[in-house]
Design an enzyme around this catalytic site. Structure first.
Site, PDB file in Angstrom:
ATOM      1  N   GLU A 176       0.815  -1.393   0.134  1.00  0.00           N
ATOM      2  CA  GLU A 176       0.240   0.195  -0.110  1.00  0.00           C
ATOM      3  C   GLU A 176       0.716   1.320  -0.188  1.00  0.00           C
ATOM      4  O   GLU A 176       1.820   1.251   0.824  1.00  0.00           O
ATOM      5  CB  GLU A 176      -0.855  -0.172   1.167  1.00  0.00           C
ATOM      6  CG  GLU A 176      -1.759   1.298   1.456  1.00  0.00           C
ATOM      7  CD  GLU A 176      -2.974   1.288   2.394  1.00  0.00           C
ATOM      8  OE1 GLU A 176      -3.891   0.342   2.282  1.00  0.00           O
ATOM      9  OE2 GLU A 176      -2.427   2.075   3.414  1.00  0.00           O
TER      10      GLU A 176
ATOM     11  N   ARG B 120     -15.577   3.870   4.712  1.00  0.00           N
ATOM     12  CA  ARG B 120     -16.294   5.048   5.202  1.00  0.00           C
ATOM     13  C   ARG B 120     -15.302   6.210   5.103  1.00  0.00           C
ATOM     14  O   ARG B 120     -15.585   7.185   4.726  1.00  0.00           O
ATOM     15  CB  ARG B 120     -16.690   4.764   6.481  1.00  0.00           C
ATOM     16  CG  ARG B 120     -17.676   5.963   6.893  1.00  0.00           C
ATOM     17  CD  ARG B 120     -18.011   5.891   8.443  1.00  0.00           C
ATOM     18  NE  ARG B 120     -16.802   6.354   9.181  1.00  0.00           N
ATOM     19  CZ  ARG B 120     -16.867   6.621  10.531  1.00  0.00           C
ATOM     20  NH1 ARG B 120     -17.918   6.472  11.335  1.00  0.00           N
ATOM     21  NH2 ARG B 120     -15.504   6.909  11.065  1.00  0.00           N
TER      22      ARG B 120
ATOM     23  N   ASP C 203     -11.969   8.244   7.850  1.00  0.00           N
ATOM     24  CA  ASP C 203     -11.749   8.744   9.078  1.00  0.00           C
ATOM     25  C   ASP C 203     -12.321  10.507   8.927  1.00  0.00           C
ATOM     26  O   ASP C 203     -12.592  10.764   7.845  1.00  0.00           O
ATOM     27  CB  ASP C 203     -10.090   9.133   9.274  1.00  0.00           C
ATOM     28  CG  ASP C 203      -9.631   7.600   9.324  1.00  0.00           C
ATOM     29  OD1 ASP C 203     -10.134   6.756  10.080  1.00  0.00           O
ATOM     30  OD2 ASP C 203      -8.266   7.334   8.630  1.00  0.00           O
TER      31      ASP C 203
ATOM     32  N   GLN D 284      -7.193  -3.516   9.337  1.00  0.00           N
ATOM     33  CA  GLN D 284      -6.229  -2.619   9.886  1.00  0.00           C
ATOM     34  C   GLN D 284      -5.406  -3.210  10.578  1.00  0.00           C
ATOM     35  O   GLN D 284      -5.223  -4.386  10.673  1.00  0.00           O
ATOM     36  CB  GLN D 284      -7.113  -1.913  11.026  1.00  0.00           C
ATOM     37  CG  GLN D 284      -6.483  -0.655  11.617  1.00  0.00           C
ATOM     38  CD  GLN D 284      -7.304   0.155  12.616  1.00  0.00           C
ATOM     39  OE1 GLN D 284      -7.929  -0.644  13.485  1.00  0.00           O
ATOM     40  NE2 GLN D 284      -7.324   1.297  12.946  1.00  0.00           N
TER      41      GLN D 284
END
Length: 598
Positions: free
Chosen positions: A22, A114, A116, A187
């Site tokens: 990532e 969604r 942060d 996460q």
């Protein structure tokens, strides 16, 4: 390709754990350029199954940089790319724009989140007209694009900070999967036992899509604590016991931290619940590769050669609109970004029969498609790399430093040089010392196996060929001698053009393409992937001279006046020339002999 399809295909023939990286979007144009180089280098060294690009919420240029990074990764670098997309500050129109850009670039994977809360808010609230939850975003993408995009969602092994009821976390995760999500990326965490138990709970709850653990390397003690605190992550006692005593020694923290993360990953692999690791690189190179190396997951040299070998002398774009592309003009060999930008608007049928086609086509884009800046370095970085050359000898030194690996790029060369140049290196150095500045080159090759480490490309069991090619800046005073020598030479053909577009050539038919590389493979037609051709050379001339003009703009202060005057000399007292020696059988460097005699 969809991520789960790609992983399934790999694991059909190998039990080896796969991995992905990532990256986040840098804040500056120079940072983006440096990230492209790092992504490309890390791919070449490790062969991840895919890369993942975070979303820069906030609209405007920030969001545009996310979509540009995804498009470049997929279309130019040829990397399977997954794009994050969040609900934070995202009206539906902006989500539509992002999805359309991803679709057009060939991206087929989205991580729907969604997001942060914005930096200026302590609490997450939906934007007017936007989505409340990740499941709403998943539903919207599936409704609008069907199965084109495979959608991933986030998982929280230690629970979401905003949800204290454990079962509710599983309930919300299942709702996202039921809405159409096909995989889960978690996460970060450091408690392996808790993660394994969470996997058991996820499966027991009826969620059966692949679980991909998010792995955060430990680089320094402060960042380790800060990231764990930010995500409300439990730190196992073993981690603090080993890291606390050495917290002031960054190098030792990275060493010990890496070993702790490696042990954690091995425990996950041994559990049988996962067969893929997703590394949060934080745009760093060494720490993720250290983890993979110690887990024994980096590919062997043979695997790297086989995977990086291409059917063409460039890495194939993963944009489906370029699927028929089999030919490129050699002028953009070291400028793949601008070439792909120029041809990005070509439809699938604009590569007729796999040929380059007519570069005078209106689909062959102008410089405006390449962005406002052709030199892919900031002004500050340009000065660091190339300083303020004040004499022609300074230019010669810059080019020779690039040829010998002391510089990774030049204003007109985005990519580092490889060992292809070795056989003609001394001749190139000599030409630059004679103030004939070399721009692009390739040696002649008469039948090297297609799996050769340096020159090979194409399917196995074939042979590849090349004509010697050299592109260079020649003093105008030497042009009459070049023209006279090559006027009746049928084996050496050239184009020469100045900044005003005055063209000289001895091509018998300058409008026809001259293949300068080709390959012979079992059961296939002759493949001719690299050409020299008049109209595309004139397009390259336009780009090249504008690069020099842009270089001048980085040297505007009074101390650099001599440098500006020097670049004006390159613009007005030199011509851009390319020569092809069509006698690919000869082992002599006839182009060098010719130029050395002028």
């Amino acid at each position: 390709m969809h991520i789960t399809e790609k992983l399934d295909k790999y694991h059909e023939t190998s039990n080896k754990t796969t991995f992905s990286f990532e990256y986040f979007v840098p804040k500056t144009t120079q940072g983006v350029q440096n990230l492209y180089d790092r992504m490309d280098r890390m791919f070449e060294a490790s062969l991840p199954q895919f890369v993942d690009i975070t979303w820069n919420a906030g609209g405007g240029r920030l969001s545009q940089m996310s979509t540009e990074l995804v498009a470049t990764s997929q279309s130019v670098l040829g990397l399977e790319t997954c794009m994050h997309l969040t609900c934070t500050n995202m009206p539906v129109q902006q989500i539509d724009d992002a999805l359309e850009s991803a679709y057009n670039s060939g991206c087929q994977n989205i991580l729907a989140l969604r997001g942060d809360p914005p930096h200026d808010s302590q609490q997450w609230t939906p934007i007017e007209g936007g989505f409340h939850y990740a499941k709403d975003l998943v539903t919207y993408i599936k409704k609008k694009y069907g199965n084109h995009f495979q959608i991933g969602v986030a998982g929280y092994p230690e629970g979401h900070p905003e949800e204290t009821v454990f079962e509710n976390n599983l309930k919300y995760l299942k709702e996202k999967v039921d809405a159409g999500a096909s995989f889960i990326i978690t996460q970060m965490f450091y408690d392996a036992d808790n993660f394994i138990q969470w996997c058991k709970d996820v499966r027991a709850f009826g969620i059966d899509v692949p679980i991909i653990p998010g792995i955060m390397p430990i680089t320094t003690y402060d960042t380790f604590l800060r990231r764990a605190s930010w995500g409300a992550i439990n730190i196992p006692r073993e981690f603090t016991a080993q890291l606390d005593p050495i917290k002031d020694d960054d190098e030792l923290v990275r060493e010990v931290g890496t070993q702790l993360v490696v042990q954690m990953c091995q425990k996950l692999i041994d559990s049988g619940y996962i067969n893929h690791l997703h590394l949060y690189t934080m745009n760093l190179e060494k720490a993720p590769l250290m983890i993979l190396e110690r887990l024994g997951l980096l590919p062997t040299e043979g695997e790297v050669i086989n995977q990086n070998s291409s059917n063409f002398p460039w890495r194939k774009s993963l944009n489906p609109n370029r699927k028929n592309e089999e030919v490129r003009p050699i002028f953009w060999k070291r400028r793949p970004y601008s070439y792909v930008a120029r041809t990005s608007q070509w439809a699938v049928d604009e590569f007729p029969n796999g040929r380059f086609g007519d570069s005078s086509s209106p689909a062959f884009g102008g410089l405006d498609l390449c962005g406002s800046q052709l030199i892919r370095q900031s002004n500050k970085k340009s000065l660091e790399l190339w300083a303020t050359p004040k004499t022609l000898n300074d230019i010669a030194l810059l080019v020779n430093n690039y040829l010998t690996g002391k510089l990774v790029c030049l204003p007109w060369c985005d990519t580092p040089l490889n060992h292809e140049v070795d056989t003609m290196l001394q001749h190139l150095l000599n030409l630059n010392n004679k103030l004939i500045f070399t721009i692009n080159s390739q040696p002649q090759i008469n039948g090297i196996r297609s799996n050769d480490k340096i020159h090979g490309w194409g399917p196995k069991d074939g042979y590849v060929y090349q004509k010697q090619y050299l592109e260079f800046l020649l003093p105008k005073s030497k042009l009459p001698g070049l023209e006279s020598t090559l006027a009746n030479n049928e084996m050496m053909t050239y184009f020469a053009v100045d900044v005003d577009g005055n063209l000289n050539s001895n091509h018998p038919d300058g409008s026809r393409a001259n293949a300068v590389t080709w390959g012979i493979f079992p059961g296939r037609e002759v493949v001719q992937p690299t050409i020299v051709e008049k109209v595309s050379f004139l397009a390259w001339k336009e780009e090249f001279y504008r690069i020099i003009e842009e270089w001048k703009l980085t040297l505007k202060d009074n101390e650099a006046n001599k440098s500006v005057n020097l670049l004006d000399t390159l613009l007005h007292d030199y011509v851009l020339v390319n020569i092809v020696d069509n006698d690919f059988i000869s082992k002599d460097d006839k182009i060098y002999e010719l130029l050395n005699s002028l």
